[in-house]
Design a protein around this motif. Structure first.
Motif, PDB file in Angstrom:
ATOM      1  N   TYR A  61       0.827  -1.204   0.000  1.00 19.90           N
ATOM      2  CA  TYR A  61       0.000   0.000   0.000  1.00 19.90           C
ATOM      3  C   TYR A  61       0.859   1.251   0.000  1.00 19.90           C
ATOM      4  O   TYR A  61       2.069   1.209   0.188  1.00 19.90           O
ATOM      5  CB  TYR A  61      -0.926   0.009   1.230  1.00 19.90           C
ATOM      6  CG  TYR A  61      -1.835  -1.183   1.310  1.00 19.90           C
ATOM      7  CD1 TYR A  61      -3.081  -1.184   0.698  1.00 19.90           C
ATOM      8  CD2 TYR A  61      -1.439  -2.330   1.997  1.00 19.90           C
ATOM      9  CE1 TYR A  61      -3.912  -2.290   0.759  1.00 19.90           C
ATOM     10  CE2 TYR A  61      -2.267  -3.444   2.055  1.00 19.90           C
ATOM     11  CZ  TYR A  61      -3.500  -3.420   1.438  1.00 19.90           C
ATOM     12  OH  TYR A  61      -4.312  -4.516   1.492  1.00 19.90           O
TER      13      TYR A  61
ATOM     14  N   ASP B  88      -3.598   5.490   0.426  1.00 16.15           N
ATOM     15  CA  ASP B  88      -4.627   4.460   0.256  1.00 16.15           C
ATOM     16  C   ASP B  88      -5.591   4.418   1.428  1.00 16.15           C
ATOM     17  O   ASP B  88      -6.787   4.157   1.252  1.00 16.15           O
ATOM     18  CB  ASP B  88      -3.985   3.075   0.091  1.00 16.15           C
ATOM     19  CG  ASP B  88      -3.238   2.927  -1.223  1.00 16.15           C
ATOM     20  OD1 ASP B  88      -3.538   3.687  -2.161  1.00 16.15           O
ATOM     21  OD2 ASP B  88      -2.352   2.061  -1.310  1.00 16.15           O
ATOM     22  N   PHE B  89      -5.096   4.666   2.629  1.00 17.97           N
ATOM     23  CA  PHE B  89      -5.929   4.535   3.822  1.00 17.97           C
ATOM     24  C   PHE B  89      -6.939   5.676   3.923  1.00 17.97           C
ATOM     25  O   PHE B  89      -8.121   5.443   4.166  1.00 17.97           O
ATOM     26  CB  PHE B  89      -5.040   4.445   5.064  1.00 17.97           C
ATOM     27  CG  PHE B  89      -4.140   3.248   5.052  1.00 17.97           C
ATOM     28  CD1 PHE B  89      -4.567   2.046   5.576  1.00 17.97           C
ATOM     29  CD2 PHE B  89      -2.878   3.305   4.473  1.00 17.97           C
ATOM     30  CE1 PHE B  89      -3.757   0.913   5.544  1.00 17.97           C
ATOM     31  CE2 PHE B  89      -2.065   2.184   4.429  1.00 17.97           C
ATOM     32  CZ  PHE B  89      -2.505   0.990   4.956  1.00 17.97           C
TER      33      PHE B  89
ATOM     34  N   SER C  85      -9.404   5.276   0.925  1.00 16.61           N
ATOM     35  CA  SER C  85     -10.306   4.150   1.158  1.00 16.61           C
ATOM     36  C   SER C  85     -11.353   4.484   2.216  1.00 16.61           C
ATOM     37  O   SER C  85     -12.515   4.087   2.105  1.00 16.61           O
ATOM     38  CB  SER C  85      -9.511   2.913   1.579  1.00 16.61           C
ATOM     39  OG  SER C  85      -8.659   2.469   0.538  1.00 16.61           O
ATOM     40  N   ASN C  86     -10.950   5.214   3.257  1.00 15.91           N
ATOM     41  CA  ASN C  86     -11.911   5.636   4.273  1.00 15.91           C
ATOM     42  C   ASN C  86     -13.032   6.464   3.654  1.00 15.91           C
ATOM     43  O   ASN C  86     -14.207   6.310   3.993  1.00 15.91           O
ATOM     44  CB  ASN C  86     -11.213   6.449   5.363  1.00 15.91           C
ATOM     45  CG  ASN C  86     -10.320   5.594   6.252  1.00 15.91           C
ATOM     46  OD1 ASN C  86     -10.443   4.376   6.290  1.00 15.91           O
ATOM     47  ND2 ASN C  86      -9.417   6.237   6.957  1.00 15.91           N
TER      48      ASN C  86
ATOM     49  N   TRP D 258     -10.479   2.611  -6.781  1.00 18.36           N
ATOM     50  CA  TRP D 258     -11.295   3.078  -5.650  1.00 18.36           C
ATOM     51  C   TRP D 258     -12.737   3.384  -6.089  1.00 18.36           C
ATOM     52  O   TRP D 258     -13.486   4.017  -5.369  1.00 18.36           O
ATOM     53  CB  TRP D 258     -10.663   4.328  -5.029  1.00 18.36           C
ATOM     54  CG  TRP D 258      -9.332   4.074  -4.416  1.00 18.36           C
ATOM     55  CD1 TRP D 258      -9.079   3.810  -3.091  1.00 18.36           C
ATOM     56  CD2 TRP D 258      -8.063   4.023  -5.061  1.00 18.36           C
ATOM     57  NE1 TRP D 258      -7.741   3.610  -2.892  1.00 18.36           N
ATOM     58  CE2 TRP D 258      -7.085   3.730  -4.090  1.00 18.36           C
ATOM     59  CE3 TRP D 258      -7.640   4.207  -6.389  1.00 18.36           C
ATOM     60  CZ2 TRP D 258      -5.732   3.612  -4.386  1.00 18.36           C
ATOM     61  CZ3 TRP D 258      -6.307   4.081  -6.690  1.00 18.36           C
ATOM     62  CH2 TRP D 258      -5.355   3.794  -5.694  1.00 18.36           C
TER      63      TRP D 258
ATOM     64  N   ASN E 262      -8.458   2.882   9.855  1.00 17.79           N
ATOM     65  CA  ASN E 262      -9.615   2.412   9.091  1.00 17.79           C
ATOM     66  C   ASN E 262     -10.843   2.983   9.790  1.00 17.79           C
ATOM     67  O   ASN E 262     -11.212   2.546  10.873  1.00 17.79           O
ATOM     68  CB  ASN E 262      -9.648   0.884   9.069  1.00 17.79           C
ATOM     69  CG  ASN E 262     -10.639   0.339   8.062  1.00 17.79           C
ATOM     70  OD1 ASN E 262     -11.651   0.973   7.753  1.00 17.79           O
ATOM     71  ND2 ASN E 262     -10.356  -0.846   7.542  1.00 17.79           N
TER      72      ASN E 262
ATOM     73  N   PHE F  79      -6.988  -3.648   8.841  1.00 23.95           N
ATOM     74  CA  PHE F  79      -7.411  -4.146   7.531  1.00 23.95           C
ATOM     75  C   PHE F  79      -8.755  -4.890   7.532  1.00 23.95           C
ATOM     76  O   PHE F  79      -9.334  -5.097   6.464  1.00 23.95           O
ATOM     77  CB  PHE F  79      -6.339  -5.069   6.955  1.00 23.95           C
ATOM     78  CG  PHE F  79      -5.092  -4.350   6.549  1.00 23.95           C
ATOM     79  CD1 PHE F  79      -5.047  -3.611   5.378  1.00 23.95           C
ATOM     80  CD2 PHE F  79      -3.962  -4.376   7.344  1.00 23.95           C
ATOM     81  CE1 PHE F  79      -3.900  -2.931   4.999  1.00 23.95           C
ATOM     82  CE2 PHE F  79      -2.809  -3.702   6.981  1.00 23.95           C
ATOM     83  CZ  PHE F  79      -2.780  -2.978   5.807  1.00 23.95           C
TER      84      PHE F  79
ATOM     85  N   VAL G  52      -9.172  -1.932   2.535  1.00 27.85           N
ATOM     86  CA  VAL G  52      -8.251  -0.882   2.137  1.00 27.85           C
ATOM     87  C   VAL G  52      -7.883  -1.142   0.683  1.00 27.85           C
ATOM     88  O   VAL G  52      -7.285  -2.166   0.360  1.00 27.85           O
ATOM     89  CB  VAL G  52      -6.992  -0.858   3.021  1.00 27.85           C
ATOM     90  CG1 VAL G  52      -6.042   0.253   2.559  1.00 27.85           C
ATOM     91  CG2 VAL G  52      -7.364  -0.657   4.483  1.00 27.85           C
TER      92      VAL G  52
ATOM     93  N   THR H  69      -6.103  -0.391  -3.079  1.00 31.31           N
ATOM     94  CA  THR H  69      -4.834   0.103  -3.592  1.00 31.31           C
ATOM     95  C   THR H  69      -4.741  -0.200  -5.072  1.00 31.31           C
ATOM     96  O   THR H  69      -5.627  -0.854  -5.655  1.00 31.31           O
ATOM     97  CB  THR H  69      -3.643  -0.527  -2.834  1.00 31.31           C
ATOM     98  OG1 THR H  69      -2.440   0.149  -3.200  1.00 31.31           O
ATOM     99  CG2 THR H  69      -3.513  -2.024  -3.135  1.00 31.31           C
TER     100      THR H  69
END
Length: 369
Positions: free
Chosen positions: A35, A39-40, A43-44, A74, A128, A262, A269, A271
């Protein structure tokens, strides 16, 4: 969350992590085997059903754009809304401006959006998180601005913005400290507010020569706006220095931390997808308590380490307590311990590298030793 637009602010302080941000911004730093830090946060937002996301780019933006591209991974490659790139701006004398100036330059994008609320976040904090709970809290408290924080579980050398709150959760003070103590309420860099308030902050701070959104826009306006703090009770870790990057990475070798990051509430998550063969373990390979990504070929020993995609580990090699990024190669009988190897590093036959347990040795991108 269709009423919320997201802005990911990539103009972050990289002074304490320059060894691995010379050729990339903080958001593009590899993390957890496959990742990037961005990405975090992204993704959130996607997992929270935010479909309009603007990326406030830093000066070194190529690696971010190459990673995100159209936002397809995404589900943000859309005909309407989706992913928007907001380029950095320069002032008249050629120096890069702060995030306030860049946000002001892109006010038309914000004004023309159809959403009622703006959620702005950085990539320094890895977690997350479901932002819909933040929106619910924001609406229930009738706050002008809601900021997210988490409680520090132990004393830390990591810098942070510490907040103080009243009994009803209202923020009464904020300050930046070089280290944070156990029990401190540390801001996570996530702010939610109505779009009209966001525009008001950007316009007024810009007009008065301010440059920093958090310092000039939030800290200096605590008396003007009704600011409330929402606690994120899940797992969160900060990456704003080499030491914190190494510590945050090694923490993920504990299953409970990996699971909290995760597998929380079924939120994945996302990527950039790469089609590579699974990791290949040869007859003499010994791997314990490690994360090994796709495309790796291992003939030696890997212990308490993180290997990114495409790493080649030769015979007699011993990798211990280390982070090895993409496409590094270790020739026979090499040894590394407490080391961070950036991308495309080659450690030739018989070479030994060892860093300190509390501060790892850094091998920069593309170096041959």
């Amino acid at each position: 969350m269709k009423t919320v637009m997201g802005i990911i602010n990539l103009q972050e302080n990289e002074n304490s992590i320059q060894e691995i941000t010379n050729n990339r911004p903080l958001a593009a730093v590899p993390f957890a085997g496959r990742y990037r830090l961005i990405d975090f946060t992204l993704s959130n937002m996607v997992n929270s059903k935010i479909n309009n996301v603007g990326i406030l780019l830093p000066s070194k933006s190529r690696s971010v754009m190459d990673h995100l591209r159209s936002g397809k991974n995404w589900d943000l490659a859309r005909k309407q809304e989706g992913l928007y790139y907001l380029p950095p701006v320069e002032n008249s004398n050629g120096f890069r401006c702060g995030d306030i100036q860049c946000l002001h330059a892109h006010l038309d994008y914000i004004i023309n959006s159809s959403q009622k609320y703006v959620l702005i976040a950085g990539t320094e904090v890895v977690c997350n998180m479901d932002y819909s709970k933040t929106l619910q809290f924001h609406q229930n408290t009738n706050a002008d601005i809601t900021m997210v924080y988490n409680l520090r579980q132990e004393d830390s050398q990591v810098a942070g913005t510490v907040i103080e709150t009243a009994e009803n959760g209202a923020v009464v003070d904020m300050a930046v400290f070089p280290m944070t103590k156990s029990g401190a309420k540390v801001a996570m860099g996530v702010f939610l507010m109505e779009k009209k308030i966001f525009i008001d902050i950007i316009t007024n701070v810009y007009a008065r020569g301010g440059t920093n959104f958090i310092v000039d826009g939030i800290m200096k306006n605590l008396e003007k706006y009704n600011v409330f703090a929402y606690e994120h009770k899940g797992y969160a870790t900060r990456v704003n220095s080499i030491a914190s990057y190494y510590t945050a990475s090694m923490e993920l070798l504990k299953y409970e931390n990996w699971e909290a990051l995760f597998l929380k509430d079924g939120f994945l998550v996302h990527t950039k997808v790469k089609d590579e063969a699974p990791a290949k373990y040869k007859e003499d390979a010994v791997v314990t308590n490690s994360m090994v990504a796709n495309g790796c070929v291992i003939e030696g020993t890997v212990e308490n380490s993180i290997l990114f995609r495409g790493v080649k580990v030769g015979k007699g090699v011993h990798i211990k307590n280390s982070i090895v990024m993409q496409k590094c190669q270790f020739e026979d009988n090499a040894l590394i311990e407490n080391v961070i190897c950036d991308k495309n590093v080659v450690i030739t036959e018989g070479k030994w590298l060892k860093g300190a347990p509390n501060y790892p040795l850094i091998v920069e991108k593309g170096v041959v030793i």
